[in-house]
Write an enzyme that holds these catalytic residues in place. Structure first.
Site, short mmCIF file in Angstrom:
data_model
loop_
_atom_site.label_atom_id
_atom_site.label_comp_id
_atom_site.label_asym_id
_atom_site.label_seq_id
_atom_site.Cartn_x
_atom_site.Cartn_y
_atom_site.Cartn_z
N ASP A 238 12.60 7.94 -27.54
CA ASP A 238 13.29 8.41 -26.34
C ASP A 238 12.43 8.30 -25.09
O ASP A 238 12.92 8.50 -23.99
CB ASP A 238 13.77 9.85 -26.54
CG ASP A 238 15.26 9.93 -26.78
OD1 ASP A 238 15.88 8.87 -26.99
OD2 ASP A 238 15.83 11.04 -26.73
N ASP B 128 19.16 21.01 -35.35
CA ASP B 128 19.07 21.02 -36.81
C ASP B 128 19.82 22.23 -37.38
O ASP B 128 20.66 22.09 -38.27
CB ASP B 128 17.61 21.00 -37.26
CG ASP B 128 16.73 22.01 -36.53
OD1 ASP B 128 17.26 22.77 -35.68
OD2 ASP B 128 15.51 22.04 -36.78
#
Length: 732
Positions: A145, A446
């Site tokens: 990223d 998550d």
């Protein structure tokens, strides 16, 4: 004649209930009665308050104890039916042929080459590329990223090294397949080993030199293909926040071989398109791009997600996961197999409690007896199908689990499709992030993804082998630890107060116990309320000789002792029985207090400010860079306070309030002033002072760079004086 019965199929796994279940349930019943008695006393005291001050003090304690009771009740879900599993990977080959093993797509995400050094990411990648698993079935996708040329360069170098490293691991059957860990340990020395080590050191020096000078020099670009790849970083308008999708096939199993002629795993570098006008959803967005890109290229039915610093410590880990994935009794609704996060480099007493033993080891065992553990972001093997709708109804986009890949990953049509699905606008008006893939809506993607999958009817399993499957790095900087926990706190509250709140939607969708278990984490940050209250209010009362707890001679005193010793005693027992030490438990409860006074408190504040439209600080990557001086102090067990921070001001304030209250309270006690009534406040204040010893040491006794900045100490002292000034009139 009777037919000979066929032998039973080979055993892939077993399940054993915990022997502590009965005790846990009996203790929970007794403790519940004690909590009811506590609130009976609080109600009596509240109704009998004769002054406004005593009413508000009692009310504050009531709210704090109500919060503690709520969190305790949530936490009991982990203790109701814990189970232990064992798998038998040696039986996999008896169940399925090697050629029929499922493909494995591995996802590794990185975002900043300066906070997440490329060599650390490379070591993680090499450790999984060298699995004891058919290399033609492994495909590794690296999401960058940061759009960093340094990361791409590091992986191009790693691809060349892999041609030597993978056969070396295979032929010598080594366990540690992260090169850095292997060569840092006591490895067997030979001419071949020294040759491999020299190659690794050469690669490491090249990569670190490139990162150090901030440029991939022409001397390192050895082919036209490399030159074409790096030209993208020199194009007009390129920046980390604004660039097109960049996908580079570094290794192709159909093209690239190791030095022994075996094919190498696929290795694909992915940097998704970025621009300042489109939301990118942090790590969840990066993972969803990898889901789509991998679907276009390989579409393996099993996906492994890994943090960039979490290297494989056991080459047979995929086979352990398959002991559950291939079990026909579990396939119907199994979403993922979660391994515990475990760490290397922890100091003796784990002063920052980075092991998170309850989160990663103790509680997943309890989760596993319900619908399975939560997804913790790394060390998790997903069935791709689980990311596309509930077990009964598949939400199938163009690149779903059934997408057939019948061309090489370097085919122009495949690369064109991969670039397309890595674009900023691909997800617009689709179900990605809401019904498909990793879920958007929380900084803790998550936790939120695992929770939403459970609400859809999926289950998971906890695989906890004796040998750690993965080992990761821990932050050595105290501010990084608190910053990471503050980010978690905000993300958890985003779930707790969303339309999918665990305490309402979760209980309805998953059942009471699973809803409570997920609520324990969703509401984790509200521990700031009782921790802050009990770190300040009793101390201010003690300072003025006012008793707010029962006297030693009163029966209620025994109730308070049972509640305190019962909770701490059970916590200590669970911590030690799972392999912890008393010293590490002490560090853990000290950090619980420190987090409550700093990152939890600031996280709660920041969340509610952002909820009413007041802008706050954004997402920050936790640094994985190791500073030698900080590392040395960490090994010595010294806290790192060297950088001024408002989080440290809050901790220093609490330390000052408790120390001054303890000294003056002891003087009043020794002078015979209300001795019986002040005992509990003295014990409480004394225990907090013990927990604050590292803060006093950093403020007064240390001279190294990790000491408390003078500015922080002065700020805390001024604010502490202000608190005393405000509280003084109410004591009269």
């Amino acid at each position: 004649m009777k037919a000979t019965p066929s032998p039973p199929p080979p055993l892939l796994n077993t399940l054993t209930p915990s022997h502590r279940t009965g005790f846990n349930r009996a203790f929970a019943a007794a403790y519940t009665c004690a909590i009811v008695a506590l609130f009976y006393r609080h109600t009596q005291t509240l109704l009998g308050s004769k002054t406004l001050v005593s009413f508000y003090v009692t009310l504050a304690l009531f709210v704090s104890d109500l919060t503690l009771a709520f969190m305790w009740a949530n936490g009991q879900a982990f203790r109701m039916c814990p189970v232990y599993r064992k798998e038998f990977p040696e039986n996999i080959e008896k169940v399925v042929k090697t050629s029929d093993l499922p493909g494995l797509d591995v996802f590794i995400c990185t975002a900043d080459p300066y906070k997440e050094p490329p060599m650390s990411v490379v070591n993680t990648a090499l450790s999984v590329m060298a699995y004891d698993y058919p290399t033609e079935k492994i495909s590794l996708y690296v999401s960058d990223d940061g759009g960093s040329a340094f990361t791409l360069f590091a992986f191009m170098e790693a691809a060349r090294f892999a041609a030597h490293w993978l056969p070396y691991c295979r032929e010598n059957d080594i366990d540690k397949r992260s090169p850095d860990e292997y060569f840092s340990a006591n490895y067997s020395r030979s001419s071949e080993t020294e040759k491999i080590k020299k190659m690794y050191e050469s690669m490491r020096m090249k990569v670190e030199h490139v990162v150090g000078i901030g440029k991939v020099g022409d001397e390192y670009i050895t082919s036209d293909e490399d030159r074409q790849a790096f030209s993208k970083w020199n194009s007009d308008g390129f920046s980390r926040q604004n660039h097109p999708a960049m996908i580079q096939v570094i290794l192709d199993k159909n093209r690239d071989k190791d030095i022994t002629g075996h094919c190498l795993p696929n290795l694909v570098y992915v940097s998704r398109q970025k621009n300042t006008t489109s939301p990118h959803h942090f790590k969840a967005g990066a993972l969803n791009v990898l889901v789509r890109v991998s679907a276009a290229m390989t579409n393996a039915p099993v996906i492994l997600t890994l943090d960039c610093d979490m290297y494989s410590n056991d080459p047979r880990t995929p086979l352990r996961a398959l002991c559950y994935v291939l079990d026909p009794e579990m396939q119907k609704n199994l979403a993922y197999v979660q391994f515990p996060q475990e760490f290397h480099g922890l100091n003796k007493n784990d002063i920052y409690a980075c092991e998170h033993k309850r989160l990663f080891k103790v509680h997943p065992v309890g989760f596993d007896g319900l619908s399975g553990p939560n997804y913790v972001g790394t060390g998790c093997f997903f069935r791709r199908r689980a990311l596309f709708g509930d077990p009964l109804t598949m939400v199938s986009p163009d690149l779903g689990p059934d997408h057939v890949v019948n061309q090489p990953i370097t085919a122009p049509s495949v690369l064109e499709l991969a670039h397309h699905v890595a674009g900023c606008n691909y997800e617009s008006h689709t179900k990605w992030g809401s019904k498909i893939g990793f879920r958007y809506g929380s900084l803790v993607e998550d936790y939120y993804t695992g929770y939403r999958l459970k609400c859809e009817g999926w289950r998971s399993l906890f695989c906890y082998p004796e040998k750690p499957a993965f080992l990761g790095d821990v932050p050595f900087n105290f501010l990084d630890v608190l910053g990471q926990n503050k980010r978690w706190a905000i993300g958890l509250l985003e779930v707790a107060f969303s339309r999918y709140s665990t305490i309402t939607y979760g209980v309805k969708a998953m059942g009471l116990l699973m809803g409570l278990a997920y609520s324990y984490y969703a509401f984790w940050p509200i521990y700031a309320i009782p921790i802050t209250t009990y770190s300040i209010l009793p101390q201010l009362a003690l300072l003025n000789g006012i008793s707010i707890f029962p006297k030693v001679s009163e029966p209620w005193f025994l109730l308070y002792m049972f509640l305190f010793l019962g909770a701490y005693g059970q916590d200590l027992f669970e911590f030690v029985i799972d392999g912890g030490t008393v010293q590490r438990w002490w560090s853990d409860q000290r950090m619980w207090m420190m987090r409550g006074l700093s990152c939890y408190l600031f996280g709660v504040t920041e969340f509610f400010l952002s909820s009413i439209g007041i802008p706050t600080q954004g997402f920050n990557v936790t640094s994985k860079v190791i500073d030698d001086e900080q590392s040395k102090r960490y090994e010595q067990g010294l806290f790192e306070f060297g950088v001024p921070s408002s989080l440290f001001v809050a901790l220093a304030m609490a330390a000052m309030i408790n120390l001054s209250s303890l000294i003056l309270g002891l003087i009043k006690f020794l002078n015979g002033s209300n001795r019986e009534g002040l005992v509990m406040q003295l014990v409480l204040t004394g225990s907090i002072v013990m927990n604050c010893l590292p803060i006093y040491q950093a403020m007064v006794l240390r001279s190294d760079k990790g000491k408390m900045p003078f500015k922080t100490t002065i700020s805390a002292a001024i604010l502490t004086s202000a608190v005393y000034a405000v509280a003084a009139p109410f004591s009269k």
